[in-house]
Design a protein around this motif. Structure first.
Motif, PDB file in Angstrom:
ATOM      1  N   TYR A  12       0.807  -1.216   0.000  1.00 34.33           N
ATOM      2  CA  TYR A  12       0.000   0.000   0.000  1.00 34.33           C
ATOM      3  C   TYR A  12       0.842   1.268   0.000  1.00 34.33           C
ATOM      4  O   TYR A  12       0.338   2.351   0.230  1.00 34.33           O
ATOM      5  CB  TYR A  12      -0.967  -0.017   1.186  1.00 34.33           C
ATOM      6  N   THR A  13       2.138   1.142  -0.259  1.00 31.83           N
ATOM      7  CA  THR A  13       3.016   2.303  -0.279  1.00 31.83           C
ATOM      8  C   THR A  13       3.574   2.596  -1.664  1.00 31.83           C
ATOM      9  O   THR A  13       4.184   3.637  -1.864  1.00 31.83           O
ATOM     10  CB  THR A  13       4.208   2.098   0.676  1.00 31.83           C
ATOM     11  N   ASP A  18       1.237  -4.130  -6.802  1.00 26.65           N
ATOM     12  CA  ASP A  18       0.103  -4.317  -7.721  1.00 26.65           C
ATOM     13  C   ASP A  18       0.584  -4.714  -9.106  1.00 26.65           C
ATOM     14  O   ASP A  18       0.051  -5.644  -9.717  1.00 26.65           O
ATOM     15  CB  ASP A  18      -0.711  -3.020  -7.846  1.00 26.65           C
ATOM     16  N   THR A  51      -2.817  -7.873   7.572  1.00 30.80           N
ATOM     17  CA  THR A  51      -3.256  -6.756   6.744  1.00 30.80           C
ATOM     18  C   THR A  51      -4.781  -6.764   6.676  1.00 30.80           C
ATOM     19  O   THR A  51      -5.386  -7.791   6.366  1.00 30.80           O
ATOM     20  CB  THR A  51      -2.681  -6.891   5.322  1.00 30.80           C
ATOM     21  N   PRO A  53      -7.215  -4.317   4.854  1.00 25.16           N
ATOM     22  CA  PRO A  53      -7.590  -3.133   4.081  1.00 25.16           C
ATOM     23  C   PRO A  53      -9.094  -2.877   4.167  1.00 25.16           C
ATOM     24  O   PRO A  53      -9.858  -3.797   4.502  1.00 25.16           O
ATOM     25  CB  PRO A  53      -7.178  -3.504   2.656  1.00 25.16           C
ATOM     26  N   ASP A  57     -11.332  -1.790  -0.855  1.00 29.53           N
ATOM     27  CA  ASP A  57      -9.963  -1.742  -1.381  1.00 29.53           C
ATOM     28  C   ASP A  57      -9.489  -3.160  -1.685  1.00 29.53           C
ATOM     29  O   ASP A  57     -10.034  -4.130  -1.163  1.00 29.53           O
ATOM     30  CB  ASP A  57      -9.038  -1.092  -0.349  1.00 29.53           C
ATOM     31  N   ASN A  59      -7.149  -6.425  -1.497  1.00 25.94           N
ATOM     32  CA  ASN A  59      -6.385  -7.072  -0.432  1.00 25.94           C
ATOM     33  C   ASN A  59      -5.260  -7.855  -1.112  1.00 25.94           C
ATOM     34  O   ASN A  59      -5.439  -9.013  -1.493  1.00 25.94           O
ATOM     35  CB  ASN A  59      -7.284  -7.993   0.387  1.00 25.94           C
TER      36      ASN A  59
END
Length: 130
Positions: A12-13, A18, A51, A53, A57, A59
């Motif tokens: 997520y940074t 992705d 985690t 999310p 969103d 995952n």
């Protein structure tokens, strides 16, 4: 063609995780083989089962786990990078006196030798992130 994938960024940074996930799916859809996905540096954060999310969103941890289960992909988290970030499997948690593990299903913790082996065994080693 046989691919090795390296993911150096967290889920997520940075877009790298992705992009690596979608690249891996495309490789498999194209009839190619993925020898191993190696998570290094902040990329090890893809492998924690804690985690959570938001519901609307993606995952990424769950997506990686499902992909590994469906296609028998070896998801390896670097042990040194994981320990620095508090990601432990059952044996490492016990060895360090911690109360529990947090490695996600389908992931395993190992050393840099697994990265070297991926580079040797794969026709192409593709790196996502810095």
């Amino acid at each position: 063609m046989r691919f090795g994938i390296v993911v150096n960024e967290g889920p997520y940074t940075h877009q790298a995780s992705d992009t690596a996930y979608h690249f891996t799916k495309a490789v498999l859809a194209g009839g190619h083989e993925v020898f191993r996905v190696f998570f290094y540096h902040d990329g090890v954060n893809n492998g924690t089962r804690y985690t959570v999310p938001p519901q609307d969103d993606r995952n990424l941890q769950k997506l990686w786990s499902e992909l590994a289960e469906q296609h028998g992909i070896d998801l390896v988290v670097c042990i040194a990078a994981a320990q620095r970030r508090g990601i432990l499997d059952e044996s490492e948690a016990k060895r360090h006196g911690k109360s529990g593990d947090n490695i996600a299903p389908g992931f395993r913790i190992s050393g840099l030798g697994q990265l070297i082996e991926a580079g040797i065994e794969a026709d192409r080693l593709v790196v996502f992130g810095d």
